[in-house]
Scaffold this motif. Structure first.
Motif, PDB file in Angstrom:
ATOM      1  N   ARG A  26       0.828  -1.204   0.000  1.00 60.70           N
ATOM      2  CA  ARG A  26       0.000   0.000   0.000  1.00 60.70           C
ATOM      3  C   ARG A  26       0.866   1.261   0.000  1.00 60.70           C
ATOM      4  NH1 ARG A  26       2.528   2.150   3.188  1.00 60.70           N
ATOM      5  NH2 ARG A  26       2.460   2.185   5.456  1.00 60.70           N
ATOM      6  N   GLY A  31      -2.527  11.717   5.109  1.00 60.48           N
ATOM      7  CA  GLY A  31      -3.178  11.268   6.342  1.00 60.48           C
ATOM      8  C   GLY A  31      -2.200  10.367   7.079  1.00 60.48           C
ATOM      9  N   GLU A  32      -1.079  10.958   7.508  1.00 62.56           N
ATOM     10  CA  GLU A  32      -0.021  10.140   8.116  1.00 62.56           C
ATOM     11  C   GLU A  32       0.006  10.318   9.627  1.00 62.56           C
ATOM     12  OE1 GLU A  32       1.181   7.421   6.624  1.00 62.56           O
ATOM     13  OE2 GLU A  32       1.947   8.726   5.034  1.00 62.56           O
ATOM     14  N   HIS A  33       0.110   9.198  10.318  1.00 69.74           N
ATOM     15  CA  HIS A  33       0.091   9.175  11.777  1.00 69.74           C
ATOM     16  C   HIS A  33      -1.224   9.746  12.317  1.00 69.74           C
ATOM     17  CE1 HIS A  33       4.121   7.626  12.494  1.00 69.74           C
ATOM     18  NE2 HIS A  33       4.471   8.290  11.412  1.00 69.74           N
ATOM     19  N   ASP A  35      -4.039   7.533  11.918  1.00 74.20           N
ATOM     20  CA  ASP A  35      -4.933   6.370  12.140  1.00 74.20           C
ATOM     21  C   ASP A  35      -5.111   6.061  13.625  1.00 74.20           C
ATOM     22  OD1 ASP A  35      -2.372   5.167  12.305  1.00 74.20           O
ATOM     23  OD2 ASP A  35      -2.874   3.469  10.983  1.00 74.20           O
ATOM     24  N   TYR A  36      -3.995   6.032  14.362  1.00 73.31           N
ATOM     25  CA  TYR A  36      -4.131   5.717  15.797  1.00 73.31           C
ATOM     26  C   TYR A  36      -4.569   6.932  16.614  1.00 73.31           C
ATOM     27  CZ  TYR A  36       0.664   7.504  15.575  1.00 73.31           C
ATOM     28  OH  TYR A  36       1.773   8.275  15.320  1.00 73.31           O
ATOM     29  N   CYS A 169       0.992  -0.904  15.566  1.00 69.38           N
ATOM     30  CA  CYS A 169       0.515  -0.087  14.441  1.00 69.38           C
ATOM     31  C   CYS A 169      -0.981   0.195  14.529  1.00 69.38           C
ATOM     32  CB  CYS A 169       0.813  -0.803  13.125  1.00 69.38           C
ATOM     33  SG  CYS A 169      -0.106  -2.335  12.930  1.00 69.38           S
ATOM     34  N   GLY A 170      -1.435   1.180  13.761  1.00 71.06           N
ATOM     35  CA  GLY A 170      -2.867   1.446  13.610  1.00 71.06           C
ATOM     36  C   GLY A 170      -3.451   0.501  12.569  1.00 71.06           C
ATOM     37  N   ILE A 171      -4.627   0.871  12.038  1.00 72.93           N
ATOM     38  CA  ILE A 171      -5.318  -0.076  11.145  1.00 72.93           C
ATOM     39  C   ILE A 171      -5.114   0.230   9.663  1.00 72.93           C
ATOM     40  CG2 ILE A 171      -7.542   1.163  11.048  1.00 72.93           C
ATOM     41  CD1 ILE A 171      -8.553  -1.986  11.582  1.00 72.93           C
ATOM     42  N   MET A 172      -4.463   1.347   9.359  1.00 68.22           N
ATOM     43  CA  MET A 172      -4.413   1.769   7.954  1.00 68.22           C
ATOM     44  C   MET A 172      -3.858   0.727   6.993  1.00 68.22           C
ATOM     45  SD  MET A 172      -2.529   4.922   6.119  1.00 68.22           S
ATOM     46  CE  MET A 172      -0.863   4.636   6.674  1.00 68.22           C
ATOM     47  N   ASP A 173      -2.706   0.152   7.312  1.00 66.07           N
ATOM     48  CA  ASP A 173      -2.033  -0.710   6.332  1.00 66.07           C
ATOM     49  C   ASP A 173      -2.883  -1.935   6.011  1.00 66.07           C
ATOM     50  OD1 ASP A 173      -0.076   1.124   6.795  1.00 66.07           O
ATOM     51  OD2 ASP A 173       1.210  -0.228   7.941  1.00 66.07           O
ATOM     52  N   TYR A 223       8.172   5.020  16.681  1.00 60.62           N
ATOM     53  CA  TYR A 223       6.730   4.953  16.395  1.00 60.62           C
ATOM     54  C   TYR A 223       5.951   4.876  17.712  1.00 60.62           C
ATOM     55  CZ  TYR A 223       2.383   3.390  14.171  1.00 60.62           C
ATOM     56  OH  TYR A 223       1.076   3.286  13.740  1.00 60.62           O
ATOM     57  N   GLY A 337       3.951   6.526   4.870  1.00 57.96           N
ATOM     58  CA  GLY A 337       4.151   5.444   5.839  1.00 57.96           C
ATOM     59  C   GLY A 337       4.627   5.991   7.175  1.00 57.96           C
ATOM     60  N   ALA A 338       5.308   5.155   7.931  1.00 56.68           N
ATOM     61  CA  ALA A 338       5.691   5.532   9.288  1.00 56.68           C
ATOM     62  C   ALA A 338       6.777   6.609   9.327  1.00 56.68           C
ATOM     63  CB  ALA A 338       6.165   4.304  10.050  1.00 56.68           C
TER      64      ALA A 338
HETATM   65  C1  GLA Z   1       2.702   2.666   9.786  1.00 52.83           C
HETATM   66  C2  GLA Z   1       1.582   2.018  10.598  1.00 52.83           C
HETATM   67  C3  GLA Z   1       0.230   2.620  10.240  1.00 52.83           C
HETATM   68  C4  GLA Z   1       0.260   4.139  10.319  1.00 52.83           C
HETATM   69  C5  GLA Z   1       1.477   4.706   9.567  1.00 52.83           C
HETATM   70  C6  GLA Z   1       1.632   6.184   9.737  1.00 52.83           C
HETATM   71  O1  GLA Z   1       2.550   2.354   8.429  1.00 52.83           O
HETATM   72  O2  GLA Z   1       1.554   0.637  10.359  1.00 52.83           O
HETATM   73  O3  GLA Z   1      -0.769   2.092  11.082  1.00 52.83           O
HETATM   74  O4  GLA Z   1       0.253   4.589  11.640  1.00 52.83           O
HETATM   75  O5  GLA Z   1       2.679   4.071   9.960  1.00 52.83           O
HETATM   76  O6  GLA Z   1       0.603   6.874   9.123  1.00 52.83           O
END
Ligand code: GLA
Length: 387
Positions: A26, A31-33, A35-36, A169-173, A223, A337-338
């Motif tokens: 992906r 919209g970075e950081h 999701d959580y 991690c959050g749910i985005m990925d 992170y 990404g992260a």
């Molecule tokens: C990583 C995490 C995601 C998200 C991004 C930052 O990819 O796995 O859940 O927090 O960083 O947007």
């Protein structure tokens, strides 16, 4: 790729596979950081990803082999003893997925042999790990005819990452990889999991992913540190305002809320979350109106906020973004990404594309001493059976 994976299976196990599955990587457009922090993300699934050829076994063994990691050999595990083992390396991702599936009541009577091949650049921050988790989930569901929907697989894959792998991690990925759709980005509200698809019509422009080729060092510890800083900022703000997540705050509400934060670090982290969330909502609107210039400007602003307020870019990502910004053919560019290494995503004019990329490569190499890689990516479907 599908054929490569089928043939690989046959050469490795001496039998043909019964089915082949695919899960993409992906890229997050903006919209970075968030999701959580209960905000919006705007990712899409890529046409590169992980292929898994599978054949059921009669016993309860799982055999996992990947020609991306030939030195690791075939990892053999028992379905009844799925535990994390550093020595198993990449195979911990499928193991983790199977463990959370079983725990959630989605076990199966027998195991399988699998041959795995991935074409996501490794360590680039394009979510190869979530891709392996979901390709495993899609295969398991199909092999055992389980009535489990993709959203549930997405949630379980995140759980595998959080609890089995130990990355918070959050749910985005996992969401982007499970739910992706060809030529569309997804606007996902991470607080409610409401989502919609937005067609990505780039006309005379291309989406380009550029790899700093700087591996994401310290990514996991930093992170988790950012998550904690946001959590602390939220607790301060909650003393006077009834919210569950930072991203519930509108830009207007933020002006009041920020007065609660005496700690400068907490203030900047929260400001990133709130402003990035507003940019993401705006970016989706601009894209739907075909305003790619406006979209590009928000990408640039996102990078600046991640650099100055969130401090997750680092010198390599900054050098690569700056090299892109200096080019006339670049509409917008940001880390994706992260952070802490990995890739940028850029919107670039098709006209003169090669020259633009050459100029970016030269400038980045001069600044960092490293040669970048470019991937002109396609936006593809989420995890599925392909044969
Ligand atoms: C990583 C995490 C995601 C998200 C991004 C930052 O990819 O796995 O859940 O927090 O960083 O947007």
């Amino acid at each position: 790729m599908e054929e490569h994976t089928s043939k690989g299976f046959e050469a490795h196990y001496g039998m043909k596979p019964e089915a082949v599955y695919f899960a993409p990587g992906r890229v997050n457009l903006i919209g970075e950081h968030t999701d959580y922090n209960g905000g919006y993300v705007f990712p899409c699934a890529l046409t590169v990803g992980t292929y898994m050829a599978v054949r059921p076994r009669e016993d309860r063994q799982i055999r996992l082999y990947s020609d991306n990691f030939p030195d690791r050999g075939t990892v053999i595990v028992d379905l009844d003893r799925l535990v994390y083992d550093t020595a198993d390396d990449w195979a911990n991702y499928p193991k983790g997925m199977l463990a959370v599936l079983a725990e959630a009541g989605w076990g199966g009577a027998h195991g399988f042999d699998a041959f795995v091949h991935g074409n996501i650049p490794n360590g680039a921050g394009l979510s190869s790990s979530a891709s392996i988790e979901l390709v495993t989930g899609a295969a398991w569901k199909d092999l055992h005819g389980l009535d489990i929907d993709m959203l549930e697989l997405v949630r379980l894959a995140q759980k595998a990452e959080n609890e089995f792998i130990g990355v918070n991690c959050g749910i985005m990925d996992q969401f982007a990889i499970g739910m992706g759709r060809r030529d569309a980005a997804m606007l996902l509200d991470c607080a409610t999991l409401d989502y919609s698809y937005a067609p990505v019509e780039l006309r005379e422009k291309k989406l380009v992913i550029a790899n700093t080729n700087k591996r994401r060092g310290l990514a996991d510890s930093k992170y988790n540190e950012r998550r904690e800083e946001c959590e602390q900022a939220l607790q301060e703000i909650q003393k006077t305002k009834d919210i569950q997540h930072l991203c519930e705050l509108t830009l207007e509400e933020w002006e009041e809320a920020e007065k609660q934060l005496s700690d400068d670090t907490q203030l900047r982290r929260a400001r990133h979350a709130v402003t990035e969330n507003a940019r993401t909502i705006e970016a989706q609107k601009l894209l739907s109106r075909g305003d790619l210039e406006g979209f590009g400007q928000l990408m640039n602003a996102s990078h600046v906020s991640l650099r100055d307020d969130y401090e997750v870019t680092g010198e390599h990502l900054d050098a690569l973004a700056e090299a892109a910004w200096a080019q006339e053919g670049v509409i917008g560019s940001r880390m994706t990404g992260a952070g802490f290494g990995g890739c940028t995503v850029s919107l670039v004019e098709k006209k003169g594309l090669d020259d633009t990329l050459d100029a970016i490569a030269a400038a980045y190499q001069k600044a960092s001493g490293i040669k970048p890689d470019f991937y002109i990516v396609g936006i593809g479907d989420g995890a599925k059976r392909i044969k």
